[in-house]
Enzyme design. Structure first.
Site, PDB file in Angstrom:
ATOM      1  N   HIS A  62      41.693  70.044-163.666  1.00 57.00           N
ATOM      2  CA  HIS A  62      42.574  69.689-162.554  1.00 57.00           C
ATOM      3  C   HIS A  62      41.947  70.158-161.243  1.00 57.00           C
ATOM      4  O   HIS A  62      41.704  71.358-161.054  1.00 57.00           O
ATOM      5  CB  HIS A  62      43.941  70.353-162.751  1.00 57.00           C
ATOM      6  CG  HIS A  62      44.977  69.909-161.765  1.00 57.00           C
ATOM      7  ND1 HIS A  62      45.697  68.740-161.920  1.00 57.00           N
ATOM      8  CD2 HIS A  62      45.414  70.475-160.608  1.00 57.00           C
ATOM      9  CE1 HIS A  62      46.538  68.606-160.894  1.00 57.00           C
ATOM     10  NE2 HIS A  62      46.373  69.651-160.079  1.00 57.00           N
ATOM     11  N   MET A 116      42.805  69.470-150.846  1.00 59.96           N
ATOM     12  CA  MET A 116      43.753  69.757-149.765  1.00 59.96           C
ATOM     13  C   MET A 116      43.065  69.555-148.418  1.00 59.96           C
ATOM     14  O   MET A 116      41.920  69.964-148.239  1.00 59.96           O
ATOM     15  CB  MET A 116      44.252  71.198-149.870  1.00 59.96           C
ATOM     16  CG  MET A 116      44.858  71.546-151.218  1.00 59.96           C
ATOM     17  SD  MET A 116      45.453  73.257-151.230  1.00 59.96           S
ATOM     18  CE  MET A 116      45.745  73.480-152.983  1.00 59.96           C
ATOM     19  N   HIS A 152      43.968  65.757-157.892  1.00 56.15           N
ATOM     20  CA  HIS A 152      45.280  65.802-157.227  1.00 56.15           C
ATOM     21  C   HIS A 152      45.051  65.819-155.720  1.00 56.15           C
ATOM     22  O   HIS A 152      44.584  66.820-155.162  1.00 56.15           O
ATOM     23  CB  HIS A 152      46.023  67.054-157.710  1.00 56.15           C
ATOM     24  CG  HIS A 152      47.328  67.305-157.040  1.00 56.15           C
ATOM     25  ND1 HIS A 152      48.044  68.473-157.228  1.00 56.15           N
ATOM     26  CD2 HIS A 152      48.083  66.558-156.189  1.00 56.15           C
ATOM     27  CE1 HIS A 152      49.160  68.434-156.520  1.00 56.15           C
ATOM     28  NE2 HIS A 152      49.200  67.291-155.869  1.00 56.15           N
ATOM     29  N   MET A 184      46.232  66.233-152.272  1.00 55.62           N
ATOM     30  CA  MET A 184      47.266  66.756-151.377  1.00 55.62           C
ATOM     31  C   MET A 184      46.801  66.466-149.951  1.00 55.62           C
ATOM     32  O   MET A 184      46.484  67.376-149.179  1.00 55.62           O
ATOM     33  CB  MET A 184      47.449  68.255-151.579  1.00 55.62           C
ATOM     34  CG  MET A 184      47.840  68.649-152.986  1.00 55.62           C
ATOM     35  SD  MET A 184      48.190  70.424-153.088  1.00 55.62           S
ATOM     36  CE  MET A 184      47.737  70.743-154.778  1.00 55.62           C
ATOM     37  N   ASP A 236      52.900  71.331-162.535  1.00 55.79           N
ATOM     38  CA  ASP A 236      51.857  72.116-161.877  1.00 55.79           C
ATOM     39  C   ASP A 236      52.499  73.207-161.031  1.00 55.79           C
ATOM     40  O   ASP A 236      53.269  72.918-160.118  1.00 55.79           O
ATOM     41  CB  ASP A 236      51.022  71.181-160.985  1.00 55.79           C
ATOM     42  CG  ASP A 236      49.900  71.888-160.247  1.00 55.79           C
ATOM     43  OD1 ASP A 236      49.714  73.102-160.448  1.00 55.79           O
ATOM     44  OD2 ASP A 236      49.186  71.217-159.472  1.00 55.79           O
TER      45      ASP A 236
END
Length: 214
Positions: free
Chosen positions: A31, A35, A64, A66, A173
């Site tokens: 994962h 960001m 992921h 963000m 998460d």
């Protein structure tokens, strides 16, 4: 239960070796939290770093995003080797267009909901997704405490999928470890992101194995 170690908790100076260590320890996915310092108040790494560490494992890279405008960067992360790209329903990009862009690159698409966002926000898109990620902490930093009151969202998404005959995975998460994994499993979570619980463990393989047992 599938376990996806969060590279946010690794030693960034040797990320490739940390990925290899988690792979050897039996992790199911990797994962990677991207960001931008705008959507969340922290900056991590981008597509170039993911491209450099991609050769260290054959396990699926669960990226992921963000970030405020994920649509602009889908090609970059696809080229870097992402297998799964999740992005936030709260972002500024067009949701449908972003999902279609991800899928056009033969990558699984997922939507993420922050703690203050209701489960119903992802309902219009469920038939286009492979994954829904429910944040059990506020996104942006590792090492936070698990928010058990987010788990009813898992049940809500599961129920809506069952009602419509949709098959997808639910990921959770934030703050997941030995003390909280049972709650996540009981709620119907399929994939758990684990950070400090595996990276700081004396025996990563043992820690991952114990979490996978749920």
């Amino acid at each position: 239960m599938k376990i996806a170690p969060s590279l946010l908790s690794c030693d960034f100076s040797k990320m490739g070796e940390e990925i290899k260590r988690m792979d050897k320890a039996g992790a199911d996915w990797m994962h990677l939290d991207v960001m931008d310092g705008h959507f969340v108040p922290n900056i991590t790494f981008g597509a170039p770093v993911i491209k450099w560490v991609r050769p260290y494992s054959d396990k699926p890279f669960d990226v992921h995003l963000m970030i405020s405008e994920p649509l602009k960067y889908i090609d970059d992360f696809a080229d870097a080797g992402a297998d799964i790209i999740t992005f936030h329903v709260e972002c500024d990009s067009d949701i449908d267009a972003t999902i279609e862009k991800i899928k056009s690159r033969n990558i699984q698409a997922g939507l993420v909901i922050k703690p203050n966002t209701p489960a119903e926000a992802v309902f219009p898109y469920l038939d286009k997704l492979s994954l829904v990620l429910v944040m059990t902490v506020e996104p942006g930093f590792g090492g936070q405490s698990f928010m058990a009151d987010m788990l009813p969202k898992v049940g809500a998404v599961k129920a809506e999928c069952a009602r419509r005959g949709i098959d997808l995975l639910i990921e959770a998460d934030g703050g997941i470890g030995a003390a909280t994994i049972k709650q996540a499993a009981d709620a119907g979570v399929d994939v758990c992101v684990a950070g400090t619980a595996v990276f700081k463990a004396e025996d990563a393989a043992k820690a991952i194995g114990e979490l996978q047992a749920y």
